[in-house]
Design an enzyme around this catalytic site. Structure first.
Site, PDB file in Angstrom:
ATOM      1  N   ASP A 114       9.206 -24.074 -15.778  1.00 12.36           N
ATOM      2  CA  ASP A 114       9.420 -22.714 -15.032  1.00 12.36           C
ATOM      3  C   ASP A 114       8.953 -21.798 -16.198  1.00 12.36           C
ATOM      4  O   ASP A 114       8.539 -20.616 -15.894  1.00 12.36           O
ATOM      5  CB  ASP A 114      10.556 -22.349 -14.238  1.00 12.36           C
ATOM      6  CG  ASP A 114      11.771 -22.753 -15.354  1.00 12.36           C
ATOM      7  OD1 ASP A 114      11.662 -23.184 -16.469  1.00 12.36           O
ATOM      8  OD2 ASP A 114      13.006 -22.398 -14.713  1.00 12.36           O
ATOM      9  N   PHE A 166      16.038 -11.462 -18.352  1.00 10.74           N
ATOM     10  CA  PHE A 166      16.341 -12.579 -17.674  1.00 10.74           C
ATOM     11  C   PHE A 166      15.755 -12.716 -16.242  1.00 10.74           C
ATOM     12  O   PHE A 166      16.262 -11.910 -15.646  1.00 10.74           O
ATOM     13  CB  PHE A 166      17.937 -12.775 -17.723  1.00 10.74           C
ATOM     14  CG  PHE A 166      18.278 -14.239 -17.489  1.00 10.74           C
ATOM     15  CD1 PHE A 166      18.246 -15.282 -18.234  1.00 10.74           C
ATOM     16  CD2 PHE A 166      18.618 -14.544 -16.125  1.00 10.74           C
ATOM     17  CE1 PHE A 166      18.619 -16.555 -17.809  1.00 10.74           C
ATOM     18  CE2 PHE A 166      19.118 -15.864 -15.850  1.00 10.74           C
ATOM     19  CZ  PHE A 166      19.079 -16.882 -16.657  1.00 10.74           C
ATOM     20  N   ARG A 179      16.816 -18.514  -6.228  1.00 11.34           N
ATOM     21  CA  ARG A 179      15.531 -19.327  -6.393  1.00 11.34           C
ATOM     22  C   ARG A 179      14.414 -18.980  -5.190  1.00 11.34           C
ATOM     23  O   ARG A 179      13.146 -19.295  -5.591  1.00 11.34           O
ATOM     24  CB  ARG A 179      15.955 -20.830  -6.305  1.00 11.34           C
ATOM     25  CG  ARG A 179      16.893 -21.298  -7.658  1.00 11.34           C
ATOM     26  CD  ARG A 179      16.876 -22.816  -7.732  1.00 11.34           C
ATOM     27  NE  ARG A 179      17.928 -23.325  -8.327  1.00 11.34           N
ATOM     28  CZ  ARG A 179      17.871 -23.224  -9.721  1.00 11.34           C
ATOM     29  NH1 ARG A 179      16.760 -23.105 -10.463  1.00 11.34           N
ATOM     30  NH2 ARG A 179      18.801 -23.985 -10.571  1.00 11.34           N
TER      31      ARG A 179
HETATM   32  P1  5GP Z   1      14.399 -22.670 -23.952  1.00 13.96           P
HETATM   33  O1  5GP Z   1      14.583 -23.936 -24.346  1.00 13.96           O
HETATM   34  O2  5GP Z   1      12.595 -22.274 -23.837  1.00 13.96           O
HETATM   35  O3  5GP Z   1      15.079 -21.462 -24.367  1.00 13.96           O
HETATM   36  O4  5GP Z   1      14.891 -22.400 -22.258  1.00 13.96           O
HETATM   37  C1  5GP Z   1      14.188 -22.891 -21.272  1.00 13.96           C
HETATM   38  C2  5GP Z   1      15.117 -22.907 -20.067  1.00 13.96           C
HETATM   39  O5  5GP Z   1      15.979 -21.926 -19.970  1.00 13.96           O
HETATM   40  C3  5GP Z   1      14.254 -22.799 -18.824  1.00 13.96           C
HETATM   41  O6  5GP Z   1      13.727 -23.851 -18.505  1.00 13.96           O
HETATM   42  C4  5GP Z   1      15.193 -22.005 -17.883  1.00 13.96           C
HETATM   43  O7  5GP Z   1      15.961 -23.063 -17.057  1.00 13.96           O
HETATM   44  C5  5GP Z   1      16.192 -21.254 -18.947  1.00 13.96           C
HETATM   45  N1  5GP Z   1      15.603 -20.035 -18.977  1.00 13.96           N
HETATM   46  C6  5GP Z   1      14.970 -19.329 -20.016  1.00 13.96           C
HETATM   47  N2  5GP Z   1      14.729 -18.036 -19.645  1.00 13.96           N
HETATM   48  C7  5GP Z   1      15.134 -17.814 -18.435  1.00 13.96           C
HETATM   49  C8  5GP Z   1      15.093 -16.541 -17.574  1.00 13.96           C
HETATM   50  O8  5GP Z   1      14.552 -15.561 -17.988  1.00 13.96           O
HETATM   51  N3  5GP Z   1      15.442 -16.948 -16.276  1.00 13.96           N
HETATM   52  C9  5GP Z   1      15.915 -17.886 -15.743  1.00 13.96           C
HETATM   53  N4  5GP Z   1      16.323 -18.092 -14.599  1.00 13.96           N
HETATM   54  N5  5GP Z   1      16.001 -19.141 -16.515  1.00 13.96           N
HETATM   55  C10 5GP Z   1      15.655 -18.803 -17.798  1.00 13.96           C
END
Ligand code: 5GP
Length: 190
Positions: A114, A166, A179
């Site tokens: 995502d 976020f 979602r």
């Molecule tokens: P990373 O490991 O790249 O920091 O984070 C990836 C995961 O964090 C994503 O797959 C998601 O589940 C969550 N995440 C990161 N940023 C966001 C955001 O802006 N919104 C949401 N809903 N989830 C996020």
């Protein structure tokens, strides 16, 4: 920036949303990504060996739309990952909570995520999957927040670059909600 869309009737908290990516823009971009993926995998002669792996749960809506724009024989599988830390800050420690149902050895793997935020989740996941000897492995992410990058991650197919907010909707949640919003946006702070 677009005006907030009408809050959906089921949005009990009546949070004001700021729309970042409209449903129409998502539809157009997903069609483009599907066409590019189709052409690329045809070009390498991937044949019957394309496996699309969705990262639970945030990618499921994107993935279901995307694979219908990919004109290739393919199979799907899912993988669950959790990153320790609080809800909105990634700690960099990643764990597989649900593994694939089939081996990917010799397959052309397309991981569908995502969002790439700090990059820790995808960095871990791609390294883990690469040890299983796929024929190739590529990443398709709906969203990328480059401001937050802590790990270098190569995104082969990217939907949209977004600012450091976020975001929710189109599969992305906050505390498991939102979602099913058809657009991507963030909840405006009062
Ligand atoms: P990373 O490991 O790249 O920091 O984070 C990836 C995961 O964090 C994503 O797959 C998601 O589940 C969550 N995440 C990161 N940023 C966001 C955001 O802006 N919104 C949401 N809903 N989830 C996020």
């Amino acid at each position: 920036m677009a005006a907030p869309p009408t809050p959906p009737a089921w949005n009990r908290a009546a949070d004001p949303f700021v729309e970042l990516v409209s449903a129409d823009a998502i539809t157009r971009r997903v069609a483009e990504l599907g066409a590019t993926i189709t052409a690329d995998y045809r070009a390498i002669g991937a044949g019957e060996d394309v496996v699309v792996i969705g990262v639970l749960k945030g990618s499921v809506i994107f993935m279901s739309d995307l694979i219908r724009q990919v004109a290739l024989p393919l199979t799907v599988d899912f993988i669950g990952v959790a990153s320790y830390g609080d809800a909105t800050v990634s700690s960099g420690v990643v764990q597989i909570t649900q593994d694939l149902t089939r081996p990917i050895e010799g397959k052309h793997v397309l991981v569908v995520e995502d969002i790439v935020d700090t990059g820790h989740t995808v960095h871990y996941l791609m390294a883990n999957l690469a040890t299983r000897n796929p024929a190739s492995i590529k990443l398709c992410s709906l969203l990328h927040k480059p401001d937050r990058a802590e790990r270098e991650v190569h995104i082969d197919y990217l939907g949209f670059t977004i600012p450091n907010k976020f975001v929710v909707g189109y599969g992305l949640d906050v505390a498991q909600r939102y979602r099913n919003l058809p657009f991507i946006g963030y909840v405006a702070q009062p």
